[in-house]
Design a protein around this motif. Structure first.
Motif, PDB file in Angstrom:
ATOM      1  N   ARG A   1       9.302  35.253 -51.100  1.00 17.26           N
ATOM      2  CA  ARG A   1       9.068  34.138 -50.177  1.00 17.26           C
ATOM      3  C   ARG A   1      10.276  33.222 -50.065  1.00 17.26           C
ATOM      4  O   ARG A   1      10.405  32.474 -49.111  1.00 17.26           O
ATOM      5  CB  ARG A   1       7.849  33.341 -50.632  1.00 17.26           C
ATOM      6  CG  ARG A   1       6.581  34.159 -50.626  1.00 17.26           C
ATOM      7  CD  ARG A   1       5.449  33.399 -51.237  1.00 17.26           C
ATOM      8  NE  ARG A   1       4.753  32.631 -50.213  1.00 17.26           N
ATOM      9  CZ  ARG A   1       3.920  31.636 -50.491  1.00 17.26           C
ATOM     10  NH1 ARG A   1       3.702  31.292 -51.733  1.00 17.26           N
ATOM     11  NH2 ARG A   1       3.320  30.984 -49.519  1.00 17.26           N
ATOM     12  N   ASN A   2      11.144  33.266 -51.062  1.00 20.68           N
ATOM     13  CA  ASN A   2      12.349  32.428 -51.013  1.00 20.68           C
ATOM     14  C   ASN A   2      13.250  32.812 -49.844  1.00 20.68           C
ATOM     15  O   ASN A   2      14.077  32.010 -49.409  1.00 20.68           O
ATOM     16  CB  ASN A   2      13.141  32.545 -52.320  1.00 20.68           C
ATOM     17  CG  ASN A   2      12.363  31.994 -53.499  1.00 20.68           C
ATOM     18  OD1 ASN A   2      11.518  31.130 -53.320  1.00 20.68           O
ATOM     19  ND2 ASN A   2      12.624  32.493 -54.682  1.00 20.68           N
ATOM     20  N   ALA A   3      13.096  34.058 -49.373  1.00 19.76           N
ATOM     21  CA  ALA A   3      13.943  34.523 -48.266  1.00 19.76           C
ATOM     22  C   ALA A   3      13.511  33.907 -46.932  1.00 19.76           C
ATOM     23  O   ALA A   3      14.258  33.910 -45.969  1.00 19.76           O
ATOM     24  CB  ALA A   3      13.904  36.042 -48.176  1.00 19.76           C
ATOM     25  N   LEU A   4      12.283  33.363 -46.904  1.00 22.51           N
ATOM     26  CA  LEU A   4      11.806  32.729 -45.681  1.00 22.51           C
ATOM     27  C   LEU A   4      12.436  31.342 -45.549  1.00 22.51           C
ATOM     28  O   LEU A   4      12.649  30.652 -46.537  1.00 22.51           O
ATOM     29  CB  LEU A   4      10.271  32.577 -45.719  1.00 22.51           C
ATOM     30  CG  LEU A   4       9.460  33.876 -45.713  1.00 22.51           C
ATOM     31  CD1 LEU A   4       8.003  33.569 -46.000  1.00 22.51           C
ATOM     32  CD2 LEU A   4       9.597  34.598 -44.394  1.00 22.51           C
ATOM     33  N   SER A   5      12.723  30.953 -44.335  1.00 23.84           N
ATOM     34  CA  SER A   5      13.277  29.615 -44.120  1.00 23.84           C
ATOM     35  C   SER A   5      12.233  28.573 -44.529  1.00 23.84           C
ATOM     36  O   SER A   5      11.036  28.850 -44.512  1.00 23.84           O
ATOM     37  CB  SER A   5      13.685  29.442 -42.662  1.00 23.84           C
ATOM     38  OG  SER A   5      12.577  29.679 -41.829  1.00 23.84           O
ATOM     39  N   PRO A   6      12.659  27.357 -44.907  1.00 23.03           N
ATOM     40  CA  PRO A   6      11.736  26.357 -45.426  1.00 23.03           C
ATOM     41  C   PRO A   6      10.618  25.966 -44.461  1.00 23.03           C
ATOM     42  O   PRO A   6       9.557  25.559 -44.871  1.00 23.03           O
ATOM     43  CB  PRO A   6      12.619  25.142 -45.719  1.00 23.03           C
ATOM     44  CG  PRO A   6      14.024  25.575 -45.549  1.00 23.03           C
ATOM     45  CD  PRO A   6      14.034  26.907 -44.876  1.00 23.03           C
ATOM     46  N   ASP A   7      10.866  26.063 -43.170  1.00 24.12           N
ATOM     47  CA  ASP A   7       9.824  25.719 -42.206  1.00 24.12           C
ATOM     48  C   ASP A   7       9.747  26.786 -41.119  1.00 24.12           C
ATOM     49  O   ASP A   7      10.561  27.689 -41.067  1.00 24.12           O
ATOM     50  CB  ASP A   7      10.095  24.347 -41.574  1.00 24.12           C
ATOM     51  CG  ASP A   7      11.510  24.260 -41.008  1.00 24.12           C
ATOM     52  OD1 ASP A   7      12.156  23.245 -41.250  1.00 24.12           O
ATOM     53  OD2 ASP A   7      11.954  25.217 -40.343  1.00 24.12           O
ATOM     54  N   LEU A   8       8.742  26.647 -40.294  1.00 24.47           N
ATOM     55  CA  LEU A   8       8.556  27.611 -39.202  1.00 24.47           C
ATOM     56  C   LEU A   8       9.545  27.296 -38.077  1.00 24.47           C
ATOM     57  O   LEU A   8       9.171  26.897 -36.987  1.00 24.47           O
ATOM     58  CB  LEU A   8       7.116  27.555 -38.681  1.00 24.47           C
ATOM     59  CG  LEU A   8       6.093  28.430 -39.386  1.00 24.47           C
ATOM     60  CD1 LEU A   8       4.701  28.102 -38.900  1.00 24.47           C
ATOM     61  CD2 LEU A   8       6.389  29.898 -39.176  1.00 24.47           C
ATOM     62  N   GLY A   9      10.813  27.491 -38.365  1.00 24.36           N
ATOM     63  CA  GLY A   9      11.837  27.182 -37.388  1.00 24.36           C
ATOM     64  C   GLY A   9      11.959  28.244 -36.319  1.00 24.36           C
ATOM     65  O   GLY A   9      12.528  28.013 -35.266  1.00 24.36           O
ATOM     66  N   CYS A  10      11.438  29.411 -36.586  1.00 24.64           N
ATOM     67  CA  CYS A  10      11.588  30.534 -35.642  1.00 24.64           C
ATOM     68  C   CYS A  10      10.336  30.676 -34.803  1.00 24.64           C
ATOM     69  O   CYS A  10       9.235  30.836 -35.329  1.00 24.64           O
ATOM     70  CB  CYS A  10      11.860  31.828 -36.404  1.00 24.64           C
ATOM     71  SG  CYS A  10      13.338  31.741 -37.419  1.00 24.64           S
ATOM     72  N   ASN A  11      10.487  30.634 -33.508  1.00 22.38           N
ATOM     73  CA  ASN A  11       9.363  30.739 -32.596  1.00 22.38           C
ATOM     74  C   ASN A  11       8.598  32.049 -32.778  1.00 22.38           C
ATOM     75  O   ASN A  11       7.383  32.083 -32.680  1.00 22.38           O
ATOM     76  CB  ASN A  11       9.856  30.611 -31.146  1.00 22.38           C
ATOM     77  CG  ASN A  11       8.708  30.544 -30.159  1.00 22.38           C
ATOM     78  OD1 ASN A  11       7.746  29.845 -30.388  1.00 22.38           O
ATOM     79  ND2 ASN A  11       8.819  31.292 -29.084  1.00 22.38           N
ATOM     80  N   TYR A  12       9.336  33.148 -33.092  1.00 27.02           N
ATOM     81  CA  TYR A  12       8.656  34.439 -33.231  1.00 27.02           C
ATOM     82  C   TYR A  12       7.663  34.415 -34.386  1.00 27.02           C
ATOM     83  O   TYR A  12       6.625  35.065 -34.330  1.00 27.02           O
ATOM     84  CB  TYR A  12       9.657  35.587 -33.384  1.00 27.02           C
ATOM     85  CG  TYR A  12      10.521  35.543 -34.622  1.00 27.02           C
ATOM     86  CD1 TYR A  12      10.013  35.901 -35.863  1.00 27.02           C
ATOM     87  CD2 TYR A  12      11.851  35.144 -34.553  1.00 27.02           C
ATOM     88  CE1 TYR A  12      10.801  35.864 -36.996  1.00 27.02           C
ATOM     89  CE2 TYR A  12      12.642  35.103 -35.685  1.00 27.02           C
ATOM     90  CZ  TYR A  12      12.114  35.462 -36.907  1.00 27.02           C
ATOM     91  OH  TYR A  12      12.885  35.425 -38.041  1.00 27.02           O
TER      92      TYR A  12
END
Length: 201
Positions: A175-186
């Motif tokens: 999960r660390n590979a995910l950006s801290p917030d839902l910055g990506c619309n996809y």
């Protein structure tokens, strides 16, 4: 040598989820219906063989040592993309992944020609894994906890082979590979399509 552009691949998958949200909200994803909705023609090996039992056995013998269960091309006469799937030798989950892989080749523009065959195959593999089982779902705490406790549930939920499920499990756990917030619309699009289906399955 340039590696795969994973963000581009994920965005293309997000676009497909958005455009076909009516059929992308049910798991396991009906990837055959997705392909048809995208306008691709699917030809199955069993259709080519017909019901001749001898031909089926011959086909199995010829193809049993291969690990390629699909290919795609553009038919300039009918002006359509055609995907061939080996449904004789491949089990259901392998057929699903192979079809998603071939959709990836088309959606990523590989059919027009590639300079690096291995890179194209890696990209199509990543596309297939992401469209069938997007790891951004790990953002949902309930989904993450459920998968963390029972990794092979990914195979059942998303209709993927167990070896693919273990690769996706490692992605889910990272999960660390995910950006801290839902910055990506996809990610927002995919989450809105799938969260409820996963939690009620």
């Amino acid at each position: 040598m340039k590696g795969a552009d994973y963000e581009r691949i994920k965005k293309i998958v997000g676009d497909i989820y958005e455009e076909h949200s009516d059929i992308m909200s049910r798991i396991p994803l009906d990837i055959f219906e997705v392909a048809r909705e995208m306008g691709f023609k699917i030809i199955k090996a069993s259709q080519r063989i017909g019901i001749n039992h001898e031909k089926v056995l011959q086909f199995i013998e010829i193809n049993k040592n291969k690990d390629v269960f699909g290919f795609s091309f553009y038919n300039s006469l009918t002006e359509e993309f055609v995907i061939y799937i080996d449904d004789v030798n491949a089990k259901t989950n392998k057929q699903r992944f192979s079809l998603a892989h071939e959709i990836g080749h088309i959606a990523l523009g590989h059919i027009e020609g590639v300079k690096d065959e291995k890179l194209a195959e890696d990209e199509a593999d990543y596309f297939a894994g992401y469209i069938l089982c997007p790891e951004c779902l790990a953002r949902n705490e309930d989904i993450f906890n459920e998968i963390y406790e029972e990794p092979f549930k990914l195979s059942y939920l998303f209709g993927i082979a167990e070896d693919t499920a273990m690769i996706k499990y490692r992605h889910f756990c990272n999960r660390n590979a995910l950006s801290p917030d839902l910055g990506c619309n996809y990610e927002e699009i995919i989450m809105s399509c799938l969260e409820r289906s996963v939690l009620t399955k």
